[in-house]
Structure formats: structure tokens, C-alpha cells
Scaffold this active site. Structure first.
Site, PDB file in Angstrom:
ATOM      1  N   SER A  45     -58.455 -43.707  82.773  1.00 23.14           N
ATOM      2  CA  SER A  45     -59.245 -44.621  81.947  1.00 23.14           C
ATOM      3  C   SER A  45     -60.356 -45.277  82.750  1.00 23.14           C
ATOM      4  CB  SER A  45     -58.321 -45.701  81.381  1.00 23.14           C
ATOM      5  OG  SER A  45     -59.053 -46.760  80.807  1.00 23.14           O
TER       6      SER A  45
ATOM      7  N   TYR B  35     -52.560 -52.554  82.079  1.00 19.88           N
ATOM      8  CA  TYR B  35     -52.866 -51.203  81.604  1.00 19.88           C
ATOM      9  C   TYR B  35     -53.698 -50.457  82.643  1.00 19.88           C
ATOM     10  CZ  TYR B  35     -55.195 -47.484  79.010  1.00 19.88           C
ATOM     11  OH  TYR B  35     -55.694 -46.264  78.619  1.00 19.88           O
TER      12      TYR B  35
END
Length: 332
Positions: A127, A152
Site C-alpha cells: 500500500s 494498517y
């Protein structure tokens, strides 16, 4: 070839499995069908995938190491496309344990299953969030990424390090793709485009964080799938000096867009104005993302290019077809 696609009921997983099936590959889709967002939407994606004779679905949680190992041993996958994860920056502030189970334990189980069954190439989703508050723009994969600002992001960076370790120790070919704000038809209800579209159509205000002083490198899902399918066919090799067969690439449009400009694109596509609710920056959010995709282009000959307005219009058309023509469906 024979593929395992994890997260096949998810947004990018659905599009990837569909593309691979259309290309004639055999695809086993894996998902645990959790209720982080609408399970009905996930089932709708799976219903479309099941129309392919060369697709089969397995409901399995990545934390089930034995079940995953048995599946890989039985099927003999040549490629694994690992897209399953617990997504969402803000949700990681509320449910940190879920991220440990899915993104850390689950990823170790994927690595082990690939190692034990001699998978030819593992491609996994990372990501843009790993870049944190880095200010040099655009982001390059050799930039320091040791200061994540959300759990995350930390789990995604951990995945990259774990994958490199397995490549080094076991010569498992691994490639990570750092996705930049992927959007498009069948998208996730927790993403800004989906939320904005729903709220504007319902006549409700949209929340715009940091008073709109943010920008994102929005990447259309078909471009992501094109890059992913090209890179899976190019497993990294052991280097001349014995370097691990591991690679990392950004996959983004390569063009940051102000959040307020994105809102205007949605308004044009819907033919309606948004009621704007300006709010401060949220914990875990970053101010800007911008992908340097030169390495991806050099490796694959492909560079994402779908204009934001075009992609948003396609999303809005899908949204209206799916929700307004299916009155019983809930976008929650």
C-alpha cells in the site's frame, strides 16, 4: 496456469480473478467473507465470478494455517495473487487485533504455503500508506518507509519485510505492489468515492477532512489489474551477487489530485452538488500521495493512464445500475 487469488470476493480480488478467468487460466478464489462491509456486495461479486467455468470458490480464513496449506498442496498452484487483507486506516484504530490476525499471521501462512509447495511467483498487495508522512514527491520504492502513521501501514510494511526474508532464505520469488487509492466499479463502501456518491444521492453531507487540503494519486482498478497481470508473468530472479528474488513496485496514476477536485468530478458525474462538511485531519491520514511508476513501466511496458473523470463516471454508472436498479440492496 493455475492461480490462487486471495480476497477474491473483495474489490481488487474480484477484478483480478475475473481478468485471469477471461484469459483462460484456472482460478481458485479464496475469501473468508467477513462483515467489515456488506457481505451482500461480496456475494454479488462471487456470483459473477461463478459464471466462469474455470473459477472455483473456497471459503477459508488466512489464519487457518492448516487449511491453507492443505489447499495449496492439493491444488498445486503455479501463481499466488495475495490480495486478502484487513483494509482501512481508521478501522485499525478501533480493531487492531483484526489486523494482526489477517495481515500478519495470515501473511506468514501465505508465505509458508508458497514455500512448502514451490509456488513459482507470489504477488502480494502492499500500500501507498507505507510512505507515511514522507515529503519528497513523487514516492519512489527506494525512499525510507520506517515511520508509518497507522497500524494498517505498519502491517503492510511488515509484509514487505517478511516477503523479502522468504525470498532470501528460500529463494521464493515475491513481488509486492504498493497500490495507490484504487477506485472503480464494485469498489469498497468504506472508500471516499463510494461514501461521497451515496451521500450526494441521498442529499446528505459529505465529510471532507483537513478542510480539503489533501491530495491522492487515484488509480483506476482496470489499470491496477493490468499492471498486476503483467507483473505476475515476470517473477524476479536471483541476482548475480545472490540477491533475493524479491521486487517492489508502485502502481498508481502518477498524478496527485486534490480531494476537492475529486469531489467536483463526482458532482459532475452525478449532476448534483455536494453538501460539504469540512473537518480536521484524522489520525492515521496522510496529506498527499504521488506514485513514481517509472520502475513498473520499465519492467512491464505499462503505465496507468485512465483519467479520473472517466473512472468516476464508470463507477457512478455501476453504482446506479447496482443500487438504484436493485432497490432491495443496501449500500451499507
Amino acid at each position: 496456469m493455475k492461480f490462487l487469488v486471495t480476497g477474491a470476493a473483495g474489490f481488487i480480488g474480484y477484478h483480478t480473478a475475473d481478468r485471469l478467468c477471461r484469459e483462460g487460466h484456472d482460478v481458485v478464489g479464496l475469501d473468508n467473507l467477513n462483515d467489515y462491509y456488506s457481505v451482500e456486495l461480496k456475494h454479488s461479486r462471487l456470483d459473477l465470478l461463478r459464471r466462469h467455468a474455470n473459477f472455483r470458490f473456497e471459503r477459508l480464513d488466512l489464519a487457518d494455517a492448516q487449511g491453507l496449506a492443505e489447499l495449496c498442496r492439493r491444488e498445486g498452484f503455479e501463481r499466488v495473487i495475495h490480495l486478502a487483507a484487513q483494509a482501512g486506516v481508521r478501522y485499525s484504530l478501533e480493531k487492531p487485533g483484526v489486523y494482526a490476525d489477517s495481515n500478519l499471521v495470515g501473511f506468514v501462512n501465505i508465505l509458508e504455503a508458497c514455500r512448502q509447495n514451490a509456488v513459482g511467483h507470489l504477488v502480494y498487495a502492499s500500500s501507498s500508506s507505507v510512505y507515511g508522512m514522507n515529503t519528497p514527491m513523487p514516492f519512489t520504492t527506494d525512499a525510507p518507509v520506517d515511520q508509518p502513521v497507522s497500524l494498517y501501514a505498519a502491517t503492510k510494511r511488515a509484509n514487505e519485510l517478511m516477503a523479502h526474508t522468504y525470498a532470501h532464505l528460500y529463494r521464493l520469488p515475491v513481488t509486492g505492489l504498493r497500490f495507490f487509492t484504487v477506485y472503480g466499479p464494485w469498489g469498497r463502501p468504506d472508500m471516499a468515492l463510494f461514501k461521497f456518491t451515496r451521500a450526494i444521492l441521498d442529499g446528505k453531507p459529505i465529510d471532507i477532512y483537513n478542510n480539503g487540503e489533501m491530495s491522492r494519486d487515484f488509480t483506476y482498478v482496470d489499470d491496477v489489474v493490468e499492471g498486476l497481470c503483467r507483473i505476475q508473468a515476470l517473477p524476479p530472479q536471483v541476482g548475480e551477487q545472490g540477491e533475493a528474488p524479491a521486487a517492489l513496485y508502485n502502481i498508481g496514476r502518477g498524478e496527485p489530485v486534490r480531494l476537492l477536485d475529486m469531489v467536483e468530478c463526482v458532482e459532475r458525474a452525478l449532476g448534483r452538488k455536494a453538501i460539504r462538511n469540512y473537518l480536521p485531519l484524522q489520525p492515521g491520514d496522510v496529506l498527499q500521495t504521488w506514485a513514481d511508476v517509472d520502475a513498473l513501466a520499465q519492467r512491464t511496458g505499462f503505465r496507468p493512464a485512465t483519467p479520473l473523470q472517466v473512472g468516476i463516471e464508470r463507477f457512478v454508472q455501476w453504482y446506479r445500475d447496482y443500487y438504484e436498479d436493485g432497490a432491495a440492496r443496501s449500500p451499507a
